[in-house]
Design an enzyme around this catalytic site. Structure first.
Site, PDB file in Angstrom:
ATOM      1  N   ASP A   1      -8.149  -0.839   0.718  1.00 23.84           N
ATOM      2  CA  ASP A   1      -8.694   0.684   0.734  1.00 23.84           C
ATOM      3  C   ASP A   1      -8.881   1.156  -0.382  1.00 23.84           C
ATOM      4  O   ASP A   1      -9.589   2.375  -0.530  1.00 23.84           O
ATOM      5  CB  ASP A   1      -7.905   1.471   1.957  1.00 23.84           C
ATOM      6  CG  ASP A   1      -7.280   0.660   2.923  1.00 23.84           C
ATOM      7  OD1 ASP A   1      -6.106   0.807   3.076  1.00 23.84           O
ATOM      8  OD2 ASP A   1      -8.055   0.120   3.572  1.00 23.84           O
TER       9      ASP A   1
ATOM     10  N   GLY B   1       0.743  -1.074  -0.026  1.00 25.14           N
ATOM     11  CA  GLY B   1       0.069   0.002   0.122  1.00 25.14           C
ATOM     12  C   GLY B   1       0.989   1.251  -0.040  1.00 25.14           C
ATOM     13  O   GLY B   1       1.984   1.197  -0.352  1.00 25.14           O
TER      14      GLY B   1
ATOM     15  N   ARG C   1     -35.028  -1.991  12.930  1.00 21.25           N
ATOM     16  CA  ARG C   1     -33.854  -1.621  13.491  1.00 21.25           C
ATOM     17  C   ARG C   1     -33.120  -0.546  12.552  1.00 21.25           C
ATOM     18  O   ARG C   1     -33.225  -0.750  11.404  1.00 21.25           O
ATOM     19  CB  ARG C   1     -33.082  -2.402  14.186  1.00 21.25           C
ATOM     20  CG  ARG C   1     -33.520  -3.092  15.474  1.00 21.25           C
ATOM     21  CD  ARG C   1     -32.708  -4.372  15.973  1.00 21.25           C
ATOM     22  NE  ARG C   1     -33.022  -4.651  17.418  1.00 21.25           N
ATOM     23  CZ  ARG C   1     -32.638  -5.889  17.850  1.00 21.25           C
ATOM     24  NH1 ARG C   1     -32.224  -6.708  16.993  1.00 21.25           N
ATOM     25  NH2 ARG C   1     -32.943  -6.201  19.046  1.00 21.25           N
TER      26      ARG C   1
ATOM     27  N   GLY D   1     -11.104   0.885   5.512  1.00 17.76           N
ATOM     28  CA  GLY D   1     -10.893   1.913   4.285  1.00 17.76           C
ATOM     29  C   GLY D   1      -9.855   3.076   4.761  1.00 17.76           C
ATOM     30  O   GLY D   1      -9.496   3.599   4.069  1.00 17.76           O
TER      31      GLY D   1
ATOM     32  N   THR E   1       4.040   1.102   1.947  1.00 16.61           N
ATOM     33  CA  THR E   1       5.237   0.270   1.195  1.00 16.61           C
ATOM     34  C   THR E   1       5.693   1.170  -0.140  1.00 16.61           C
ATOM     35  O   THR E   1       6.921   0.990  -0.215  1.00 16.61           O
ATOM     36  CB  THR E   1       4.559  -1.130   0.743  1.00 16.61           C
ATOM     37  OG1 THR E   1       3.749  -1.759   2.144  1.00 16.61           O
ATOM     38  CG2 THR E   1       5.589  -1.786   0.117  1.00 16.61           C
TER      39      THR E   1
HETATM   40  O1  F6P Z   1      -4.895  -0.814   4.779  1.00 10.64           O
HETATM   41  C1  F6P Z   1      -5.581  -1.848   5.190  1.00 10.64           C
HETATM   42  C2  F6P Z   1      -6.352  -1.808   6.410  1.00 10.64           C
HETATM   43  O2  F6P Z   1      -7.210  -2.893   6.591  1.00 10.64           O
HETATM   44  C3  F6P Z   1      -7.105  -0.698   6.596  1.00 10.64           C
HETATM   45  O3  F6P Z   1      -8.355  -0.638   6.132  1.00 10.64           O
HETATM   46  C4  F6P Z   1      -7.293  -0.624   8.222  1.00 10.64           C
HETATM   47  O4  F6P Z   1      -7.690   0.435   8.778  1.00 10.64           O
HETATM   48  C5  F6P Z   1      -5.687  -0.935   8.780  1.00 10.64           C
HETATM   49  O5  F6P Z   1      -5.317  -1.923   7.612  1.00 10.64           O
HETATM   50  C6  F6P Z   1      -5.764  -1.924   9.897  1.00 10.64           C
HETATM   51  O6  F6P Z   1      -4.700  -2.314   9.961  1.00 10.64           O
HETATM   52  P1  F6P Z   1      -3.822  -3.176  11.162  1.00 10.64           P
HETATM   53  O7  F6P Z   1      -3.996  -4.479  10.249  1.00 10.64           O
HETATM   54  O8  F6P Z   1      -2.564  -2.927  11.531  1.00 10.64           O
HETATM   55  O9  F6P Z   1      -5.002  -3.375  12.336  1.00 10.64           O
END
Ligand code: F6P
Length: 361
Positions: free
Chosen positions: A143, A118, A178, A186, A121
């Site tokens: 994301d 991502g 509800r 994201g 990286t």
């Molecule tokens: O970037 C991918 C992601 O899943 C995001 O959507 C999320 O906020 C984050 O990584 C969670 O990070 P970790 O795996 O370090 O809890």
């Protein structure tokens, strides 16, 4: 470099996602079967490159990987080789260990490194390229927040998971009259919430790019109730914020830190102003796990093959992107350190509004 027979290093960095193994499979099969290259996989992201933890990869190692979630190389999502935390005489210090990466790649006689990851990286990959390391990046994360590419590996699978979760929530919301809130991932962009919300028929979609007003959300719910729809479905991006907090963040130039709990916060606020029960489901890591969708397998294969083709052409220090469904190499400099946010006047937000979706504004 030993003649034309190149040697490629690969690593997977950042949060895992469906499709990573499909990229690795495409890289290894292309490198070996098409170009006669050798492939070395480094373990657990940049940490493996610093500590020289690796495994040679042959076509046998990637057999049967196409539909497997996760990454056979392992990953880390918070390791920066330029600021590696060390314990020096009991004191935490940050040391630049990027030189070790260059040394290890040289020791393996590696011509180019493919980083599958991502924004973080890719940003580190850009810095490594500035130290003379040949790098090609493959954009990956659920994301879809990486500029220079319309879509990232893992995003489509995550949207599928979230959309099907919304489908399931409709029946229980209607049965119990509800408000059902689904919190999705994201990070700081709202792509997962926006696309899964549209696909899953959410009535309200809350994304970080459009700070919300809890009263506007309540109005939409009550509007539906007055039309005989005694239930509502809200798809909430983990990074969404109320208007006043967004203002405060802007003032304090604070990057919105909290990425968890948005759904519960909204439920608590709604409980104070509407007399419908609310329930929260946090989809969490289900969006990161499991097998890649067929579309993601195709995307992963396209980008993996393209990354090796770019190395064969000496087209280094670029990311293999997809723009208007065309494979498009993008300079790392145009990607590093940036984030692709949802355009709030873009076509997807517009069509959602046409379908009667409220964005809480
Ligand atoms: O970037 C991918 C992601 O899943 C995001 O959507 C999320 O906020 C984050 O990584 C969670 O990070 P970790 O795996 O370090 O809890």
């Amino acid at each position: 470099m030993n003649g034309q027979r190149k040697k490629i290093g690969i690593m997977t960095g950042g949060g895992d996602c469906p499709g990573l193994n499909a990229v690795i499979r495409a890289i290894v099969k292309t490198a070996i079967n098409i170009y006669g290259y050798e492939v070395v996989g480094f373990l657990d992201g940049y940490m493996g490159l610093v500590n020289n933890r690796f495994r040679k990869l042959g076509t046998g190692d990637v057999s049967g990987l196409l539909d497997k979630g996760g990454t056979i190389l392992g990953t880390t999502d918070s390791f920066d080789p330029f600021a590696m935390e060390m314990d020096v005489n009991g004191e935490k210090q940050e040391k630049d260990m990027s030189g070790r990466i260059a040394d290890n790649l040289r020791m393996h006689d590696i011509d180019a490194l493919i980083t599958i990851g991502g924004i973080n990286t890719i940003t580190i990959a850009h810095r490594l390229s500035q130290k003379g390391i040949n790098v090609v990046a493959v954009p990956k994360n659920i994301d879809n927040d990486i500029p220079g590419t319309d879509v990232t590996v893992g995003f489509i699978s995550a949207v599928n998971t979230a959309a099907h979760a919304l489908d399931k929530l409709h029946s229980t919301a209607e049965s119990h009259h509800r408000v059902m809130i689904l919190e999705v991932m994201g990070r700081r962009a709202g792509w997962v919430a926006l696309e899964s919300g549209i696909a899953g028929g959410a009535d309200i979609i809350l994304i970080p790019e459009i700070p919300y007003d809890i009263k506007a959300i309540a109005r939409k719910i009550l509007e539906r109730k007055n039309k005989g729809k005694g239930f509502s479905i809200i798809c909430v991006s983990e990074g969404c914020r109320p208007k006043d907090q967004a203002e405060a963040d802007k003032e304090s130039r604070n990057i919105h830190k909290t990425l968890h709990g948005a759904g519960s916060m909204i439920a608590a606020e709604l409980d104070k102003i509407i007399n419908l029960e609310t329930r929260v489901t946090v989809l969490g890591y289900l969006q990161r796990g499991g097998e890649p969708s067929p579309s993601d397998r195709i995307l992963s294969t396209r980008l993996g093959v393209e990354a090796v083709n770019m190395i064969a052409q000496g087209d280094y220090n670029k990311m293999a992107g997809i723009v208007n469904d065309q494979l498009t190499p993008i300079d790392l400099a145009e990607v590093a350190g940036r984030c692709k946010y949802v355009p709030i006047d873009g076509e997807l937000v517009r069509i959602a509004r046409n379908m009667g979706v409220s964005f809480g504004d």
